[in-house]
Design an enzyme around this catalytic site. Sequence first.
Site, PDB file in Angstrom:
ATOM      1  N   ASP A 144       0.656  -1.317   0.260  1.00 28.73           N
ATOM      2  CA  ASP A 144      -0.188  -0.091  -0.117  1.00 28.73           C
ATOM      3  C   ASP A 144       0.851   1.425   0.030  1.00 28.73           C
ATOM      4  OD1 ASP A 144      -2.841   0.572  -0.037  1.00 28.73           O
ATOM      5  OD2 ASP A 144      -2.110   1.928   1.504  1.00 28.73           O
ATOM      6  N   GLY A 189       1.769   6.543 -12.023  1.00 26.74           N
ATOM      7  CA  GLY A 189       1.197   7.524 -10.963  1.00 26.74           C
ATOM      8  C   GLY A 189       1.673   8.752 -10.709  1.00 26.74           C
ATOM      9  N   ASP A 196       4.935   9.621 -10.372  1.00 25.72           N
ATOM     10  CA  ASP A 196       6.215  10.057 -10.770  1.00 25.72           C
ATOM     11  C   ASP A 196       6.537  11.254 -11.544  1.00 25.72           C
ATOM     12  OD1 ASP A 196       7.316   7.845  -9.558  1.00 25.72           O
ATOM     13  OD2 ASP A 196       6.690   6.384 -11.227  1.00 25.72           O
TER      14      ASP A 196
END
Length: 204
Positions: A76, A159, A161
């Site tokens: 997660d 995501g 990045d």
Amino acid sequence: MSRKVLVASGNAHKIEEMRRLIAESLGPDSGLEIVGLPDVPAYPEPVEDGRTFEENALIKAWAGFKASGLPTLADDSGIAVDVLNEMPGVRSARWAGPGAGDEANLQLLLRQVSDVEAPRRTGRFVCALALVADGVETVARGVVEGVLTTEPRGENGFGYDPIFLPDSFERTTAEMSAEEKDAISHRGRAVRAMAPNLEALVES
Ligand code: ITT
């Protein structure tokens, strides 16, 4: 004979990074065979209602272990931004609403900090990596500190990045090669911290 380990994630980018990082940490003859959700009987996606990355990683790892009987790893992760009181945090995947993709999440976050000057655009990527197996329940955390850029840069990674500049680097994690990101990333650090527990699985 190799020992199967389930990586319980629906995010193909994460799985690719985890495979790479495990191979690098444990070596090519690790004795572990990494399998994904398509390789085990389908089970309902657990509700990720934990308040911390660690709680959610354990929820996902326990669900995978109970359904498959295989030692299960679950990650997660997300981005925590200081001026937003460490949000999006555990809500990173759903920041722009249920079903919103990476691009919508990233654009919303950029808008939310658009009036914040460079020195205060600090934050971090966090990864909690849980391993659940017979007699084993363990979580490792990896963190990488950095600042948010004002515009997306780079095509690699996934995501958030393209808007994350790690401390002491001039390139976002989306402008880095896979090897460069792995060396400093939250996930890289979490997998390396978990490596002894993975090695112990092979020996048990
Ligand atoms: P699973 O729960 O099925 O593993 P997920 O994508 O829903 O997949 P999370 O709930 O852990 O996973 O959400 C992670 C969020 O954080 C998601 O928005 C990612 O894009 C982002 N994130 C995590 N690691 C990242 C990384 O290395 N680079 C960029 N963004 C990352």
